[in-house]
Scaffold this motif. Structure first.
Motif, PDB file in Angstrom:
ATOM      1  N   PHE A 213       0.840  -1.200   0.000  1.00  0.00           N
ATOM      2  CA  PHE A 213       0.000   0.000   0.000  1.00  0.00           C
ATOM      3  C   PHE A 213       0.878   1.254   0.000  1.00  0.00           C
ATOM      4  CE2 PHE A 213      -3.395  -2.846   0.811  1.00  0.00           C
ATOM      5  CZ  PHE A 213      -4.583  -2.155   0.625  1.00  0.00           C
ATOM      6  N   THR A 214       1.993   1.212   0.746  1.00  0.00           N
ATOM      7  CA  THR A 214       2.857   2.393   0.858  1.00  0.00           C
ATOM      8  C   THR A 214       3.465   2.751  -0.489  1.00  0.00           C
ATOM      9  OG1 THR A 214       3.392   1.832   3.148  1.00  0.00           O
ATOM     10  CG2 THR A 214       4.872   3.358   2.019  1.00  0.00           C
ATOM     11  N   ARG A 215       4.046   1.756  -1.165  1.00  0.00           N
ATOM     12  CA  ARG A 215       4.675   2.039  -2.468  1.00  0.00           C
ATOM     13  C   ARG A 215       3.643   2.398  -3.522  1.00  0.00           C
ATOM     14  NH1 ARG A 215       8.254  -2.834  -4.061  1.00  0.00           N
ATOM     15  NH2 ARG A 215       6.950  -3.969  -2.580  1.00  0.00           N
ATOM     16  N   ALA A 216       2.467   1.759  -3.448  1.00  0.00           N
ATOM     17  CA  ALA A 216       1.413   2.075  -4.410  1.00  0.00           C
ATOM     18  C   ALA A 216       0.934   3.508  -4.237  1.00  0.00           C
ATOM     19  CB  ALA A 216       0.250   1.103  -4.249  1.00  0.00           C
ATOM     20  N   ALA A 217       0.788   3.946  -2.990  1.00  0.00           N
ATOM     21  CA  ALA A 217       0.359   5.322  -2.729  1.00  0.00           C
ATOM     22  C   ALA A 217       1.375   6.320  -3.268  1.00  0.00           C
ATOM     23  CB  ALA A 217       0.151   5.519  -1.228  1.00  0.00           C
ATOM     24  N   GLU A 218       2.664   6.004  -3.110  1.00  0.00           N
ATOM     25  CA  GLU A 218       3.720   6.886  -3.627  1.00  0.00           C
ATOM     26  C   GLU A 218       3.655   6.978  -5.147  1.00  0.00           C
ATOM     27  OE1 GLU A 218       7.262   5.123  -2.139  1.00  0.00           O
ATOM     28  OE2 GLU A 218       7.041   5.950  -0.098  1.00  0.00           O
ATOM     29  N   ARG A 219       3.465   5.843  -5.805  1.00  0.00           N
ATOM     30  CA  ARG A 219       3.434   5.837  -7.265  1.00  0.00           C
ATOM     31  C   ARG A 219       2.197   6.529  -7.815  1.00  0.00           C
ATOM     32  NH1 ARG A 219       5.524  -0.045  -9.334  1.00  0.00           N
ATOM     33  NH2 ARG A 219       4.710   0.844 -11.266  1.00  0.00           N
ATOM     34  N   LEU A 220       1.097   6.484  -7.057  1.00  0.00           N
ATOM     35  CA  LEU A 220      -0.143   7.119  -7.504  1.00  0.00           C
ATOM     36  C   LEU A 220      -0.259   8.564  -7.007  1.00  0.00           C
ATOM     37  CD1 LEU A 220      -2.602   4.150  -6.819  1.00  0.00           C
ATOM     38  CD2 LEU A 220      -1.948   5.042  -9.073  1.00  0.00           C
ATOM     39  N   HIS A 221       0.732   9.003  -6.202  1.00  0.00           N
ATOM     40  CA  HIS A 221       0.721  10.350  -5.621  1.00  0.00           C
ATOM     41  C   HIS A 221      -0.533  10.574  -4.769  1.00  0.00           C
ATOM     42  CE1 HIS A 221       4.132  11.235  -8.209  1.00  0.00           C
ATOM     43  NE2 HIS A 221       3.427  10.840  -9.251  1.00  0.00           N
ATOM     44  N   LEU A 222      -0.814   9.568  -3.950  1.00  0.00           N
ATOM     45  CA  LEU A 222      -1.953   9.619  -3.038  1.00  0.00           C
ATOM     46  C   LEU A 222      -1.460   9.460  -1.604  1.00  0.00           C
ATOM     47  CD1 LEU A 222      -4.600   7.273  -4.735  1.00  0.00           C
ATOM     48  CD2 LEU A 222      -4.767   9.751  -4.517  1.00  0.00           C
ATOM     49  N   ALA A 223      -2.249  10.001  -0.668  1.00  0.00           N
ATOM     50  CA  ALA A 223      -1.989   9.692   0.731  1.00  0.00           C
ATOM     51  C   ALA A 223      -2.419   8.254   0.978  1.00  0.00           C
ATOM     52  CB  ALA A 223      -2.770  10.645   1.634  1.00  0.00           C
ATOM     53  N   GLN A 224      -1.663   7.536   1.823  1.00  0.00           N
ATOM     54  CA  GLN A 224      -1.987   6.126   2.027  1.00  0.00           C
ATOM     55  C   GLN A 224      -3.403   5.912   2.560  1.00  0.00           C
ATOM     56  OE1 GLN A 224       1.147   3.753   3.693  1.00  0.00           O
ATOM     57  NE2 GLN A 224      -0.247   2.163   4.399  1.00  0.00           N
ATOM     58  N   PRO A 225      -3.904   6.759   3.495  1.00  0.00           N
ATOM     59  CA  PRO A 225      -5.300   6.566   3.950  1.00  0.00           C
ATOM     60  C   PRO A 225      -6.310   6.674   2.801  1.00  0.00           C
ATOM     61  CG  PRO A 225      -4.113   7.967   5.480  1.00  0.00           C
ATOM     62  CD  PRO A 225      -3.221   7.807   4.288  1.00  0.00           C
ATOM     63  N   SER A 226      -6.065   7.574   1.849  1.00  0.00           N
ATOM     64  CA  SER A 226      -6.963   7.717   0.699  1.00  0.00           C
ATOM     65  C   SER A 226      -6.949   6.455  -0.154  1.00  0.00           C
ATOM     66  CB  SER A 226      -6.556   8.916  -0.153  1.00  0.00           C
ATOM     67  OG  SER A 226      -6.674  10.114   0.574  1.00  0.00           O
ATOM     68  N   LEU A 227      -5.757   5.908  -0.359  1.00  0.00           N
ATOM     69  CA  LEU A 227      -5.643   4.668  -1.126  1.00  0.00           C
ATOM     70  C   LEU A 227      -6.376   3.532  -0.412  1.00  0.00           C
ATOM     71  CD1 LEU A 227      -4.414   3.017  -3.456  1.00  0.00           C
ATOM     72  CD2 LEU A 227      -2.377   2.697  -2.034  1.00  0.00           C
ATOM     73  N   SER A 228      -6.188   3.445   0.894  1.00  0.00           N
ATOM     74  CA  SER A 228      -6.856   2.384   1.664  1.00  0.00           C
ATOM     75  C   SER A 228      -8.369   2.508   1.577  1.00  0.00           C
ATOM     76  CB  SER A 228      -6.409   2.441   3.133  1.00  0.00           C
ATOM     77  OG  SER A 228      -5.028   2.185   3.245  1.00  0.00           O
ATOM     78  N   ARG A 229      -8.882   3.759   1.620  1.00  0.00           N
ATOM     79  CA  ARG A 229     -10.328   3.956   1.523  1.00  0.00           C
ATOM     80  C   ARG A 229     -10.855   3.529   0.148  1.00  0.00           C
ATOM     81  NH1 ARG A 229      -9.269   8.685   4.615  1.00  0.00           N
ATOM     82  NH2 ARG A 229      -9.109   9.942   2.726  1.00  0.00           N
ATOM     83  N   GLN A 230     -10.091   3.796  -0.892  1.00  0.00           N
ATOM     84  CA  GLN A 230     -10.518   3.393  -2.236  1.00  0.00           C
ATOM     85  C   GLN A 230     -10.614   1.870  -2.345  1.00  0.00           C
ATOM     86  OE1 GLN A 230      -8.193   5.062  -5.366  1.00  0.00           O
ATOM     87  NE2 GLN A 230      -8.619   7.184  -4.793  1.00  0.00           N
ATOM     88  N   ILE A 231      -9.616   1.177  -1.833  1.00  0.00           N
ATOM     89  CA  ILE A 231      -9.624  -0.289  -1.891  1.00  0.00           C
ATOM     90  C   ILE A 231     -10.771  -0.843  -1.041  1.00  0.00           C
ATOM     91  CG2 ILE A 231      -8.325  -2.396  -1.435  1.00  0.00           C
ATOM     92  CD1 ILE A 231      -7.213  -0.759  -3.739  1.00  0.00           C
ATOM     93  N   SER A 232     -10.980  -0.273   0.133  1.00  0.00           N
ATOM     94  CA  SER A 232     -12.060  -0.736   1.007  1.00  0.00           C
ATOM     95  C   SER A 232     -13.413  -0.520   0.349  1.00  0.00           C
ATOM     96  CB  SER A 232     -12.009  -0.006   2.352  1.00  0.00           C
ATOM     97  OG  SER A 232     -10.820  -0.320   3.058  1.00  0.00           O
ATOM     98  N   ALA A 233     -13.592   0.628  -0.318  1.00  0.00           N
ATOM     99  CA  ALA A 233     -14.858   0.911  -1.006  1.00  0.00           C
ATOM    100  C   ALA A 233     -15.082  -0.082  -2.140  1.00  0.00           C
ATOM    101  CB  ALA A 233     -14.854   2.345  -1.545  1.00  0.00           C
ATOM    102  N   LEU A 234     -14.017  -0.425  -2.859  1.00  0.00           N
ATOM    103  CA  LEU A 234     -14.123  -1.409  -3.938  1.00  0.00           C
ATOM    104  C   LEU A 234     -14.517  -2.772  -3.383  1.00  0.00           C
ATOM    105  CD1 LEU A 234     -13.741  -2.147  -6.930  1.00  0.00           C
ATOM    106  CD2 LEU A 234     -11.314  -2.506  -6.443  1.00  0.00           C
ATOM    107  N   GLU A 235     -13.890  -3.169  -2.277  1.00  0.00           N
ATOM    108  CA  GLU A 235     -14.224  -4.452  -1.656  1.00  0.00           C
ATOM    109  C   GLU A 235     -15.664  -4.456  -1.176  1.00  0.00           C
ATOM    110  OE1 GLU A 235      -9.937  -6.008   0.112  1.00  0.00           O
ATOM    111  OE2 GLU A 235     -11.032  -4.467   1.239  1.00  0.00           O
ATOM    112  N   HIS A 236     -16.121  -3.325  -0.633  1.00  0.00           N
ATOM    113  CA  HIS A 236     -17.514  -3.228  -0.163  1.00  0.00           C
ATOM    114  C   HIS A 236     -18.479  -3.377  -1.333  1.00  0.00           C
ATOM    115  CE1 HIS A 236     -21.263  -1.132   0.959  1.00  0.00           C
ATOM    116  NE2 HIS A 236     -21.034  -1.672   2.142  1.00  0.00           N
ATOM    117  N   ASP A 237     -18.185  -2.700  -2.448  1.00  0.00           N
ATOM    118  CA  ASP A 237     -19.065  -2.768  -3.615  1.00  0.00           C
ATOM    119  C   ASP A 237     -19.142  -4.184  -4.180  1.00  0.00           C
ATOM    120  OD1 ASP A 237     -19.608  -0.114  -3.428  1.00  0.00           O
ATOM    121  OD2 ASP A 237     -18.300   0.510  -5.074  1.00  0.00           O
TER     122      ASP A 237
END
Length: 316
Positions: free
Chosen positions: A18-42
């Motif tokens: 998650f840390t490296r992915a957030a860096e590559r996407l230029h996102l804060a890690q909490p934002s990335l985690s929320r996106q993945i969690s929302a996808l899993e919920h859907d």
């Protein structure tokens, strides 16, 4: 589920972190985690095993990954195709679509088109398929997305099948599931309280015909509603409904189950006048709709198929 969530999921899958992915996407890690969690919920499934040493794909994540890559590639294709005509700065397109298609395919396609060509005016006519064909033949529309065809009405029209879409049973996620199985048969659906479309809907004709063919009488508790109202009534737990698979996308308050015995499908086609050349804007929109339909089919390999891969007879 949206493209941003899928892009985040693919990035985490590629780098296992998650840390490296957030860096590559230029996102804060909490934002990335929320996106993945929302996808899993859907999707109703865990996609990644989180651990200190990194993240690994679950079985569901392994199944989603190739589909997600395909959707992102198709989205890039849409952008490239639109960029080819980036000089398009004026004009308008008149598109017709059935109400059920306006909820899914039309929203996705028009959003992509408008983002690339905000100066092009868009007009949408929501009607039943028969009325749309009349408007198209009468010169009132440039393009129409229909779910049934009448051969006698299409002599002056070019009709291109895009997708074969299954109809599914939807119920409120807040209520107990109507079945624990992956599919449900029509005779099991008939006694459930149901929300029915108004009689002029193509979908209403299809479901009425299926019930009549099986000598079944559905328990209708409310009828005469439009698509959005039907979905809202189901979300509130008033009843269940038989709807096209695409309308369930981005509806976390709904759960769906596939129908069997019989399996109901409909063919989605794009129609245009055959006796004159479409405008540049109409051609680009038609290409955008076709590419968007392909991407949606890739995202739901079970309930949506390219028309050339149709199985069984389509409903109207």
């Amino acid at each position: 589920m949206n493209l941003e969530q899928l892009r985040s999921f693919v990035e985490v899958a590629d780098v296992a972190s998650f840390t490296r992915a957030a860096e590559r996407l230029h996102l804060a890690q909490p934002s990335l985690s929320r996106q993945i969690s929302a996808l899993e919920h859907d999707l109703g499934a865990e996609l990644l095993h989180r651990a200190r040493g990194g993240s690994t794909l679950t079985t569901a994540g392994q199944s989603l990954l190739p589909l997600a890559r395909r959707m992102l590639a198709d989205a890039d294709t849409v952008r490239r195709e639109l960029a080819e005509l980036s000089g398009l700065q004026r004009g308008s397109v008149r598109l017709g679509a059935t109400p059920s298609l306006s909820v899914g395919l039309v929203v996705e396609a028009l959003s992509a088109f408008h983002a690339a060509y905000p100066a092009i005016g868009l007009h949408l006519s929501e009607q039943g398929s028969r009325r749309l064909l009349e408007e198209l033949a009468g010169g009132e529309l440039d393009l129409a997305l229909i779910t049934s065809t009448n051969p006698t009405a299409t002599e002056r029209l070019t009709v291109t099948p895009l997708l074969v879409e299954e109809l599914v049973l939807v119920s409120a996620r807040s209520r107990p599931a109507v079945t624990t199985r992956r599919t449900i048969e029509l005779h099991q659906v008939a006694p459930l309280p149901q929300i029915a479309f108004r009689s002029t809907y193509d979908l209403r004709s299809a479901t009425d015909a299926a019930y009549a063919s099986a000598s079944l009488t559905p328990d209708i508790v409310l009828e005469g509603a439009e698509m959005d109202a039907v979905l809202r009534f189901v979300e509130r737990g008033v009843g269940v409904a038989i709807v096209p698979a695409m309308v369930v996308l981005d509806r976390p308050g709904l759960r769906s189950v596939r129908l069997s015995e019989p399996r109901l499908t409909r063919t989605i086609s794009l129609a245009r006048p055959a006796d004159f050349e479409p405008s540049t804007a109409a051609r680009v929109l038609a290409r955008t709709i076709t590419t968007t339909a392909t991407a949606l089919a890739g995202a739901s390999a079970t309930t949506l198929r390219p028309a050339g891969q149709a199985v069984g007879a389509p409903t109207r």
